[in-house]
Design a protein around this motif. Structure first.
Motif, PDB file in Angstrom:
ATOM      1  N   SER A 293      15.305 -25.854 -34.458  1.00  0.00           N
ATOM      2  CA  SER A 293      15.930 -24.935 -33.518  1.00  0.00           C
ATOM      3  C   SER A 293      17.298 -25.486 -33.120  1.00  0.00           C
ATOM      4  O   SER A 293      17.697 -26.577 -33.518  1.00  0.00           O
ATOM      5  CB  SER A 293      15.047 -24.786 -32.271  1.00  0.00           C
ATOM      6  OG  SER A 293      15.547 -23.811 -31.391  1.00  0.00           O
ATOM      7  N   VAL A 294      17.988 -24.705 -32.316  1.00  0.00           N
ATOM      8  CA  VAL A 294      19.192 -25.194 -31.653  1.00  0.00           C
ATOM      9  C   VAL A 294      18.837 -25.403 -30.185  1.00  0.00           C
ATOM     10  O   VAL A 294      18.334 -24.477 -29.528  1.00  0.00           O
ATOM     11  CB  VAL A 294      20.374 -24.211 -31.779  1.00  0.00           C
ATOM     12  CG1 VAL A 294      21.593 -24.788 -31.081  1.00  0.00           C
ATOM     13  CG2 VAL A 294      20.673 -23.929 -33.252  1.00  0.00           C
ATOM     14  N   TYR A 295      19.099 -26.598 -29.695  1.00  0.00           N
ATOM     15  CA  TYR A 295      18.729 -26.967 -28.334  1.00  0.00           C
ATOM     16  C   TYR A 295      19.988 -27.015 -27.457  1.00  0.00           C
ATOM     17  O   TYR A 295      20.981 -27.631 -27.827  1.00  0.00           O
ATOM     18  CB  TYR A 295      18.034 -28.325 -28.339  1.00  0.00           C
ATOM     19  CG  TYR A 295      16.690 -28.272 -29.009  1.00  0.00           C
ATOM     20  CD1 TYR A 295      16.559 -28.418 -30.394  1.00  0.00           C
ATOM     21  CD2 TYR A 295      15.530 -28.044 -28.262  1.00  0.00           C
ATOM     22  CE1 TYR A 295      15.324 -28.335 -31.017  1.00  0.00           C
ATOM     23  CE2 TYR A 295      14.292 -27.969 -28.874  1.00  0.00           C
ATOM     24  CZ  TYR A 295      14.197 -28.117 -30.255  1.00  0.00           C
ATOM     25  OH  TYR A 295      12.971 -28.035 -30.853  1.00  0.00           O
ATOM     26  N   PHE A 296      19.880 -26.372 -26.309  1.00  0.00           N
ATOM     27  CA  PHE A 296      20.987 -26.349 -25.375  1.00  0.00           C
ATOM     28  C   PHE A 296      20.587 -26.993 -24.059  1.00  0.00           C
ATOM     29  O   PHE A 296      19.530 -26.701 -23.503  1.00  0.00           O
ATOM     30  CB  PHE A 296      21.446 -24.911 -25.097  1.00  0.00           C
ATOM     31  CG  PHE A 296      22.218 -24.308 -26.227  1.00  0.00           C
ATOM     32  CD1 PHE A 296      21.593 -23.508 -27.166  1.00  0.00           C
ATOM     33  CD2 PHE A 296      23.580 -24.560 -26.358  1.00  0.00           C
ATOM     34  CE1 PHE A 296      22.303 -22.960 -28.221  1.00  0.00           C
ATOM     35  CE2 PHE A 296      24.300 -24.013 -27.405  1.00  0.00           C
ATOM     36  CZ  PHE A 296      23.656 -23.211 -28.340  1.00  0.00           C
ATOM     37  N   CYS A 297      21.480 -27.836 -23.592  1.00  0.00           N
ATOM     38  CA  CYS A 297      21.358 -28.406 -22.263  1.00  0.00           C
ATOM     39  C   CYS A 297      22.293 -27.636 -21.343  1.00  0.00           C
ATOM     40  O   CYS A 297      23.369 -27.184 -21.764  1.00  0.00           O
ATOM     41  CB  CYS A 297      21.732 -29.883 -22.289  1.00  0.00           C
ATOM     42  SG  CYS A 297      21.745 -30.680 -20.676  1.00  0.00           S
ATOM     43  N   ALA A 298      21.884 -27.459 -20.115  1.00  0.00           N
ATOM     44  CA  ALA A 298      22.725 -26.785 -19.127  1.00  0.00           C
ATOM     45  C   ALA A 298      22.586 -27.492 -17.793  1.00  0.00           C
ATOM     46  O   ALA A 298      21.571 -28.139 -17.522  1.00  0.00           O
ATOM     47  CB  ALA A 298      22.340 -25.313 -18.995  1.00  0.00           C
ATOM     48  N   GLY A 299      23.608 -27.348 -16.968  1.00  0.00           N
ATOM     49  CA  GLY A 299      23.582 -27.934 -15.645  1.00  0.00           C
ATOM     50  C   GLY A 299      24.062 -26.943 -14.605  1.00  0.00           C
ATOM     51  O   GLY A 299      24.770 -25.977 -14.931  1.00  0.00           O
TER      52      GLY A 299
END
Lengths: 115, 111
Positions: free
Chosen positions: A87-93
């Motif tokens: 998958s493509v993993y995204f981090c967010a803040g």
């Protein structure tokens, strides 16, 4: 947003191996999130954190764990990678105010391929 | 799942035309956001609309919210080739800190 960096950006691994994805932020965001993005599913939440050492599960948390030992870093670990975790993993803040309104700042993503 | 749906899934238009994307959801929300994602990049927040608002504008963007129909729309006026991207709506329930994203609309603007 340059304030959130993910590493590695690309990784190919084999089934059964452990994988750790790192998210580093310089914006002092209190809230941090890990999402995965798959065709036909949009973004789905894996885990999130509402402070140092405070984390909780999201919609698709099975097979994943997270750790947040300091404000700047939020680690996502796949203990034993499976092909379904390709998958493509995204981090967010988000700040506390941003989290209340849903205004997240995203990293550029980490593309993981599990063979 | 409280995941809603964006409609259409894909939209192809010519430069200068308007682009309209819709978002429907199932549960009551506190506010709704629209995000943009260029190919191979992360999502970028575009605009927030709160549950007590019916319309908001930001440059060439116009967002509407109809809480009785549980739907929102994003209008991009006078589209440009640079608007080519995927657009996502994200809903936030009251008291939650977890935005729920839809599957997105893929917009292609032909020069």
């Amino acid at each position: 947003d340059a304030g959130i960096t993910q590493s590695p950006r690309h990784k190919v691994t084999e089934t059964g191996t452990p994988v750790t994805l790192r998210c580093h932020q310089t914006e002092n965001h209190r809230y941090m999130y890990w999402y995965r993005q798959d065709p036909g599913h949009g973004l789905r939440l894996i885990h999130y954190s509402y402070g140092v050492k405070d984390t909780d599960k999201g919609e698709v948390s099975d097979g994943y764990s997270v750790s947040r030992s300091k404000t700047e870093d939020f680690l996502l670990t796949l203990e034993s990678a499976t092909s379904s975790q390709t998958s493509v993993y995204f981090c967010a803040g988000a700040s506390s105010g941003g989290a209340r309104t849903g205004e997240l700042f995203f990293g550029e993503g980490s593309r993981l391929t599990v063979l | 799942s409280q995941q809603g749906e964006e409609d259409p899934q894909a939209l192809s238009i010519q430069e200068g035309e308007n682009a309209t994307m819709n978002c429907s959801y199932k549960t009551s929300i506190n506010n709704l956001q629209w995000y943009r994602q260029n190919s191979g990049r992360g999502l970028v927040h575009l605009i927030l609309i709160r549950s007590n608002e019916r319309e908001k504008h930001s440059g060439r963007l116009r967002v509407t919210l109809d809480t009785s129909k549980k739907s929102s729309s994003l209008l991009i006026t006078a589209s440009r080739a640079a608007d080519t991207a995927s657009y996502f709506c994200a809903r936030l329930r009251g008291g939650s800190y977890i935005p729920t994203f839809g599957r997105g609309t893929s917009l292609i603007v032909h020069p």
